[in-house]
Scaffold this active site. Structure first.
Site, mmCIF file in Angstrom:
data_model
loop_
_atom_site.group_PDB
_atom_site.id
_atom_site.type_symbol
_atom_site.label_atom_id
_atom_site.label_comp_id
_atom_site.label_asym_id
_atom_site.label_seq_id
_atom_site.Cartn_x
_atom_site.Cartn_y
_atom_site.Cartn_z
ATOM 1 N N SER A 97 0.866 -1.187 0.000
ATOM 2 C CA SER A 97 0.000 0.000 0.000
ATOM 3 C C SER A 97 0.897 1.230 0.000
ATOM 4 O O SER A 97 1.557 1.525 0.998
ATOM 5 C CB SER A 97 -0.910 0.007 1.239
ATOM 6 O OG SER A 97 -1.809 -1.077 1.198
ATOM 7 N N LYS A 172 -7.340 1.768 -2.445
ATOM 8 C CA LYS A 172 -6.868 1.290 -1.142
ATOM 9 C C LYS A 172 -6.841 2.434 -0.126
ATOM 10 O O LYS A 172 -7.186 2.241 1.046
ATOM 11 C CB LYS A 172 -5.472 0.675 -1.266
ATOM 12 C CG LYS A 172 -4.878 0.183 0.060
ATOM 13 C CD LYS A 172 -5.742 -0.878 0.733
ATOM 14 C CE LYS A 172 -5.255 -1.237 2.129
ATOM 15 N NZ LYS A 172 -3.987 -1.978 2.133
ATOM 16 N N LYS A 240 0.590 5.607 8.320
ATOM 17 C CA LYS A 240 1.168 5.881 7.001
ATOM 18 C C LYS A 240 0.083 5.996 5.943
ATOM 19 O O LYS A 240 0.085 6.905 5.111
ATOM 20 C CB LYS A 240 2.165 4.776 6.646
ATOM 21 C CG LYS A 240 2.785 4.850 5.259
ATOM 22 C CD LYS A 240 2.074 3.971 4.241
ATOM 23 C CE LYS A 240 2.138 2.503 4.587
ATOM 24 N NZ LYS A 240 1.511 1.656 3.534
#
Length: 299
Positions: A97, A172, A240
Site C-alpha cells: 500500500s 486502497k 502511514k
C-alpha cells in the site's frame, strides 16, 4: 498461467500469501531481509533466495509486499532490484500500500524495463491473508490483469480491476479511510457502553445484527473488549496510509473533514507509543481522551 513466482517481503501479510501460492501449486521463491521468514517459507515448500536478483531471475510473476513507498522503490530500483534482474515480459504485482503517484511513476519505469506492472494493494488483514480471502483492488492494463488473475485468485476472493496504473492505490487509500473511521467509531461506542455498565458482549451481538454491523465490528470488536491488540495490521502502517489519504486529497483539491480528524487521532495513538499494536488499538487513544487508559500494553 505463471508457474514461477518471486515473492519479495514475507511479513505478517506476505508470508501467508506466499504459502497460499505454494498450496495452489506455484513454485514460489521468496526473499526477505530476515532469515526467519525465509526459513519458514522453505519449510512450507518454497525456496529461500539470498537476494532479490536471485529470487526474480526465473520468475513469470513477481510480487512485492513491503510496508511503504520508499520500501517498494528500494526493492525494485537499482542494480540489485527487481527491474534490473527480472526477465522481460514478467508480471510485476505490487501488493504493497503506497502513494498513488509513486505507483504511477514506478509503473512507467517497469514498462521501460520490459515488465507488466499492476498495483494491487490488498485488504483483509492477517486473517484474510491466512485464509486466502483478501480483497484486491488492481490498477493497470486489462490484458495484464487477466494474466495475473489466476495468481491473485490464490490469495484473494474479491479481485477487481479498478482503472489504470495508480487506481488500485487510490481505492486502497479510500478503503483505509473507511476502516479507520469505523474502528474509531467502534472504539467510542465501546467506551460509551462500558461507562453505563452495559453487557458489552451482548451489546456487540445485537449491534452486529443491525445497520451498525460491519466487518470491522466482526473482526475488531472482540479484540477491543479483550484488550488484546496483537497486530494483524499495525497502527504505524495505518498511520502511514492515512497520510497517503490526506496528502492525495489535498492534491486533488477535495476536503475530507472526518478523514483529517481520524488521521490526527491515529497519529496521536502512534505518538503515544502504540504504533506496534493492531489498528484496533485506536481504542487506547479513545481511552486516553476519556481518562480511562488501561495499564501499558507490552510491546
Amino acid at each position: 498461467m505463471s508457474q514461477n513466482i518471486a515473492f519479495i517481503g514475507l511479513g505478517i501479510m506476505g508470508l501467508p500469501m506466499a504459502k497460499n501460492l505454494i498450496n495452489t501449486g506455484y513454485n514460489v521463491t521468496g526473499y526477505n531481509r530476515s532469515d526467519k521468514a525465509g526459513n519458514e517459507l522453505a519449510a512450507a515448500g518454497g525456496t529461500k533466495a539470498a537476494s532479490i536478483a536471485e529470487a526474480v531471475a526465473d520468475a513469470d510473476a513477481i510480487i512485492t509486499m513491503v510496508p511503504d513507498s520508499p520500501d517498494v522503490q528500494a526493492v525494485v530500483l537499482g542494480a540489485d532490484g527487481v527491474f534490473a534482474n527480472a526477465k522481460p515480459g514478467a508480471l510485476w504485482i505490487d501488493n504493497s500500500s503506497i502513494r498513488p503517484d509513486v505507483a504511477v511513476e514506478l509503473a512507467a519505469t517497469a514498462l521501460d524495463a520490459g515488465l507488466r506492472p499492476l498495483d494491487a494493494p490488498v485488504s483483509g488483514g492477517e486473517a484474510g491473508a491466512i485464509e486466502g480471502m483478501l480483497s484486491i483492488m488492481v490498477g493497470g492494463e486489462q490484458a495484464d490483469f487477466e494474466a495475473a488473475k489466476p495468481v491473485l485468485e490464490a490469495v484473494g476472493k474479491t479481485i477487481v480491476l479498478v482503472g489504470p496504473s495508480g487506481s488500485g492505490q487510490t481505492v486502497k487509500a479510500a478503503n483505509q479511510l473507511i476502516v479507520a473511521a469505523n474502528i474509531q467509531a467502534l472504539s467510542e461506542a465501546v467506551i460509551f457502553l462500558e461507562a453505563y455498565g452495559v453487557d458489552t458482549d451482548a451489546a456487540i451481538t445485537v449491534l452486529g445484527g443491525g445497520l451498525a454491523g460491519s466487518k470491522v465490528l466482526d473482526q475488531k470488536a472482540q479484540k477491543i473488549l479483550d484488550r488484546e491488540f496483537a497486530p494483524g495490521f499495525r497502527l504505524a502502517l495505518h498511520n502511514k496510509d492515512m497520510g497517503i489519504v490526506t496528502s492525495a486529497a489535498r492534491e486533488a483539491g477535495v476536503v475530507l473533514p472526518l478523514g483529517a480528524l481520524v488521521a490526527q487521532l491515529v497519529t496521536s495513538t502512534v505518538a503515544s507509543g502504540d504504533g506496534a499494536l493492531d489498528h484496533s488499538g485506536l481504542f487506547r487513544g479513545v481511552q486516553r481522551l476519556a481518562g480511562k487508559i488501561d495499564a501499558p500494553v507490552p510491546a
